[in-house]
Write a protein that holds these residues in place. Structure first.
Motif, PDB file in Angstrom:
ATOM      1  N   GLY A 312       0.812  -1.213   0.000  1.00 45.19           N
ATOM      2  CA  GLY A 312       0.000   0.000   0.000  1.00 45.19           C
ATOM      3  C   GLY A 312       0.843   1.258   0.000  1.00 45.19           C
ATOM      4  N   PHE A 313       1.845   1.317   0.888  1.00 40.14           N
ATOM      5  CA  PHE A 313       2.714   2.487   0.956  1.00 40.14           C
ATOM      6  C   PHE A 313       3.493   2.678  -0.342  1.00 40.14           C
ATOM      7  N   CYS A 314       4.058   1.606  -0.870  1.00 39.60           N
ATOM      8  CA  CYS A 314       4.835   1.698  -2.110  1.00 39.60           C
ATOM      9  C   CYS A 314       3.944   2.107  -3.278  1.00 39.60           C
ATOM     10  N   GLY A 315       2.704   1.630  -3.291  1.00 39.22           N
ATOM     11  CA  GLY A 315       1.766   2.026  -4.332  1.00 39.22           C
ATOM     12  C   GLY A 315       1.463   3.510  -4.287  1.00 39.22           C
ATOM     13  N   VAL A 316       1.251   4.047  -3.076  1.00 41.98           N
ATOM     14  CA  VAL A 316       1.011   5.483  -2.914  1.00 41.98           C
ATOM     15  C   VAL A 316       2.211   6.273  -3.408  1.00 41.98           C
ATOM     16  N   SER A 317       3.411   5.796  -3.110  1.00 45.00           N
ATOM     17  CA  SER A 317       4.630   6.484  -3.553  1.00 45.00           C
ATOM     18  C   SER A 317       4.688   6.610  -5.070  1.00 45.00           C
ATOM     19  N   MET A 318       4.291   5.551  -5.755  1.00 44.76           N
ATOM     20  CA  MET A 318       4.400   5.553  -7.219  1.00 44.76           C
ATOM     21  C   MET A 318       3.336   6.414  -7.901  1.00 44.76           C
ATOM     22  N   ILE A 319       2.186   6.594  -7.261  1.00 43.36           N
ATOM     23  CA  ILE A 319       1.124   7.398  -7.886  1.00 43.36           C
ATOM     24  C   ILE A 319       0.981   8.764  -7.221  1.00 43.36           C
ATOM     25  N   ALA A 320       1.945   9.145  -6.395  1.00 43.75           N
ATOM     26  CA  ALA A 320       1.815  10.359  -5.576  1.00 43.75           C
ATOM     27  C   ALA A 320       1.556  11.611  -6.404  1.00 43.75           C
ATOM     28  N   GLN A 321       2.366  11.854  -7.432  1.00 47.58           N
ATOM     29  CA  GLN A 321       2.215  13.094  -8.204  1.00 47.58           C
ATOM     30  C   GLN A 321       0.892  13.166  -8.956  1.00 47.58           C
ATOM     31  N   PRO A 322       0.507  12.114  -9.694  1.00 50.67           N
ATOM     32  CA  PRO A 322      -0.812  12.176 -10.342  1.00 50.67           C
ATOM     33  C   PRO A 322      -1.957  12.350  -9.351  1.00 50.67           C
ATOM     34  N   LEU A 323      -1.826  11.741  -8.183  1.00 47.30           N
ATOM     35  CA  LEU A 323      -2.875  11.852  -7.169  1.00 47.30           C
ATOM     36  C   LEU A 323      -3.028  13.294  -6.699  1.00 47.30           C
ATOM     37  N   ILE A 324      -1.894  13.939  -6.392  1.00 47.80           N
ATOM     38  CA  ILE A 324      -1.936  15.333  -5.935  1.00 47.80           C
ATOM     39  C   ILE A 324      -2.444  16.250  -7.042  1.00 47.80           C
ATOM     40  N   ASP A 325      -1.988  16.028  -8.276  1.00 47.85           N
ATOM     41  CA  ASP A 325      -2.425  16.861  -9.397  1.00 47.85           C
ATOM     42  C   ASP A 325      -3.931  16.744  -9.625  1.00 47.85           C
ATOM     43  N   PHE A 326      -4.470  15.555  -9.384  1.00 52.46           N
ATOM     44  CA  PHE A 326      -5.904  15.332  -9.576  1.00 52.46           C
ATOM     45  C   PHE A 326      -6.726  15.969  -8.455  1.00 52.46           C
ATOM     46  N   LEU A 327      -6.230  15.892  -7.220  1.00 58.78           N
ATOM     47  CA  LEU A 327      -7.020  16.312  -6.068  1.00 58.78           C
ATOM     48  C   LEU A 327      -6.911  17.810  -5.758  1.00 58.78           C
ATOM     49  N   SER A 337       5.699  15.306  -5.005  1.00 57.00           N
ATOM     50  CA  SER A 337       7.066  14.805  -4.818  1.00 57.00           C
ATOM     51  C   SER A 337       7.341  14.491  -3.352  1.00 57.00           C
ATOM     52  N   ILE A 338       6.832  15.338  -2.467  1.00 54.49           N
ATOM     53  CA  ILE A 338       7.022  15.117  -1.029  1.00 54.49           C
ATOM     54  C   ILE A 338       6.314  13.843  -0.595  1.00 54.49           C
ATOM     55  N   LEU A 339       5.089  13.649  -1.079  1.00 55.54           N
ATOM     56  CA  LEU A 339       4.307  12.468  -0.717  1.00 55.54           C
ATOM     57  C   LEU A 339       4.991  11.177  -1.166  1.00 55.54           C
ATOM     58  N   ALA A 340       5.661  11.207  -2.324  1.00 60.03           N
ATOM     59  CA  ALA A 340       6.348  10.018  -2.831  1.00 60.03           C
ATOM     60  C   ALA A 340       7.408   9.531  -1.839  1.00 60.03           C
ATOM     61  N   ILE A 341       8.106  10.475  -1.201  1.00 59.41           N
ATOM     62  CA  ILE A 341       9.134  10.104  -0.214  1.00 59.41           C
ATOM     63  C   ILE A 341       8.488   9.740   1.119  1.00 59.41           C
ATOM     64  N   GLN A 342       7.482  10.519   1.532  1.00 59.85           N
ATOM     65  CA  GLN A 342       6.820  10.249   2.812  1.00 59.85           C
ATOM     66  C   GLN A 342       6.208   8.854   2.856  1.00 59.85           C
ATOM     67  N   ALA A 343       5.673   8.399   1.729  1.00 62.73           N
ATOM     68  CA  ALA A 343       5.048   7.071   1.692  1.00 62.73           C
ATOM     69  C   ALA A 343       6.069   5.981   1.985  1.00 62.73           C
ATOM     70  N   LEU A 344       7.280   6.135   1.475  1.00 64.94           N
ATOM     71  CA  LEU A 344       8.327   5.140   1.733  1.00 64.94           C
ATOM     72  C   LEU A 344       8.811   5.218   3.179  1.00 64.94           C
ATOM     73  N   ILE A 432      12.061  -2.013  -0.126  1.00 61.37           N
ATOM     74  CA  ILE A 432      11.737  -0.616   0.176  1.00 61.37           C
ATOM     75  C   ILE A 432      12.924   0.290  -0.160  1.00 61.37           C
ATOM     76  N   LEU A 433      14.133  -0.115   0.244  1.00 61.65           N
ATOM     77  CA  LEU A 433      15.320   0.706  -0.001  1.00 61.65           C
ATOM     78  C   LEU A 433      15.609   0.841  -1.495  1.00 61.65           C
ATOM     79  N   PHE A 434      15.358  -0.225  -2.255  1.00 64.73           N
ATOM     80  CA  PHE A 434      15.537  -0.150  -3.712  1.00 64.73           C
ATOM     81  C   PHE A 434      14.589   0.897  -4.313  1.00 64.73           C
ATOM     82  N   LEU A 435      13.315   0.856  -3.899  1.00 60.40           N
ATOM     83  CA  LEU A 435      12.349   1.818  -4.409  1.00 60.40           C
ATOM     84  C   LEU A 435      12.679   3.232  -3.937  1.00 60.40           C
TER      85      LEU A 435
END
Length: 447
Positions: A312-327, A337-344, A432-435
């Motif tokens: 779930g967290f890794c999924g949020v990281s990968m879609i973070a920018q489109p999610l913020i742009d949509f909402l 960009s901040i959310l992508a790091i926070q999710a990890l 997680i560290l790889f992502l």
């Protein structure tokens, strides 16, 4: 399948109680998350980012003082063999009330220095008014703790939802009229007041009285002194870092950060509530009744939680920018960009959470406090160093250092006692560290 699930939910056993508790927690928090997101989307279109930045600073001081004086009365009621004793419960409630008054007084004392330090004169009044939340919360019925002990969370969930709905309605209404941070303050205080009132009206009746039984106080303080330190360090290394962020970035960036934090915290808080509502009472019950079953119980919790949560967290990281742009509108674009790091960072934190619940259930609050101190120190140093090396993104990534250290220390305790699944832990951590590396490289190239 439906009949089997119904039978499981009605089962009068630890498993049945855990399933019911988990179901109520998931339902309640899921609806809360939807309400919170909806209100956030509306409020961000009415109020400027600076308003959210100011509110986040005020909250970090009130919650900080509150958590830094937390003696773990709820944890004591859940884990103690005297958790149903009326004198013990009355003493716990008395300590809770006194603590609420102390938090309000201390927060008011800190309000002026805080306003001067951040160069925000309005923060002084906001902080003083918002601190009344601690006094109100202090009068919550002690039945909030006993229902958690017995994993009977139905009415408690409905109380939380009702208070949140009132809070949101008032925030939106006052935001339209006032267009200021006071809309957020009024809604927050109203939620606390309704929650306290309903806890007395709807939960199991208890004759509250001011009592400080010596044996009860000794037990609560003996366990709670380390819970206090642990909670303080947990706060400093988590939400308390907002105070450090406020000294490093402008108020509008802090407001954008508050938006991204709201989204990722919804997922983190859901997992934390599930662990607190299901895992901690279950661990405590197993320890009280059959300690030999603890490793099996812990591994069962970790195997069920970790795979789903980390994905779930890794999924949020990968879609973070489109999610913020949509909402959100373009003013909040940086939040992606901040959310992508926070999710990890959230994925790293959840790795350690079940081990930390076991430490508290075993009564080893001292070791838990030591782990949280090391984690907070590493997180703060990582945040400051990351900012100077890599600006805002480095600041957020630096928080992950504390989360990783907390996992290492907590897991080492479990490994030495044969509680941990070494293969599962290292496989997930490496993924997680790889992502994490991939995300930072992607953001760096896009900058």
């Amino acid at each position: 399948m439906r009949q089997r699930l119904t039978a499981l939910l009605q089962e009068q056993s630890l498993r049945g109680a855990s399933l019911r508790s988990g179901a109520w927690t998931f339902f309640g928090f899921g609806l809360q998350a939807v309400l919170r997101l909806g209100s956030n989307l509306i409020l961000t279109r009415i109020l400027a980012p600076e308003m959210f930045g100011l509110m986040s600073l005020a909250l970090v001081f009130v919650l900080g003082v509150s958590l830094m004086s937390d003696l773990g009365t709820k944890h004591s009621v859940i884990r103690s063999s005297r958790g149903e004793d009326t004198d013990f419960l009355a003493s716990a409630w008395t300590i809770q009330v006194l603590r609420g008054a102390f938090v309000t007084l201390l927060a008011c004392a800190l309000a002026w220095p805080a306003a001067q330090a951040y160069g925000q004169p309005e923060l002084f009044v906001v902080l003083c008014v918002l601190s009344l939340m601690a006094v109100i919360d202090g009068f919550n019925s002690i039945s909030m703790a006993t229902t958690s002990r017995n994993m009977e969370l139905g009415r408690q969930t409905l109380i939380t939802l009702a208070s949140q709905i009132l809070s949101i309605a008032l925030m939106i209404g006052f935001a339209i009229v006032l267009e200021s941070v006071w809309a957020l303050v009024i809604g927050t205080l109203a939620a606390s007041a309704l929650k306290t009132l309903l806890s007395h009206l709807l939960l199991t009746p208890f004759k509250h009285r001011f009592v400080l039984e010596r044996a009860a106080v000794r037990e609560i303080i003996g366990f709670g002194q380390w819970v206090l330190l642990s909670t303080m360090f947990t706060f400093i290394g988590g939400r308390g870092i907002t105070a450090v962020h406020g000294a490093l970035v402008p108020l509008d960036i802090l407001g954008v950060l508050a938006v991204s934090t709201t989204l990722i915290r919804a997922l983190e808080d859901l997992i934390a509530k599930l662990l607190a509502a299901v895992a901690f009472p279950a661990f405590s019950k197993v320890i009280r009744e059959n300690l030999e079953d603890l490793p099996t119980m812990l591994n069962r919790v970790r195997n069920r939680f970790l795979t789903v949560c980390v994905i779930g967290f890794c999924g949020v990281s990968m879609i973070a920018q489109p999610l913020i742009d949509f909402l959100y509108d373009p003013r909040y674009a940086l939040a992606g960009s901040i959310l992508a790091i926070q999710a990890l960072n959230g994925a790293l934190r959840i790795m350690a959470a079940p081990y930390q619940e076991v430490l508290l259930a075993l009564g080893n609050s001292r070791l838990h406090a030591a782990v949280m101190f090391c984690s907070a120190a590493a997180g703060i140093l990582g945040t400051i160093a990351g900012f100077y090396f890599y600006d805002v993104f480095g600041m957020i990534a630096g928080m992950g250092v504390g989360a990783l250290l907390a996992f290492g220390l907590s897991a080492s305790f479990a490994w030495r006692r044969g509680y941990a699944n070494l293969t599962l832990d290292f496989t997930i951590i490496l993924a997680i560290l790889f992502l994490y590396a991939h995300t930072l490289l992607r953001l760096s190239s896009a900058a």
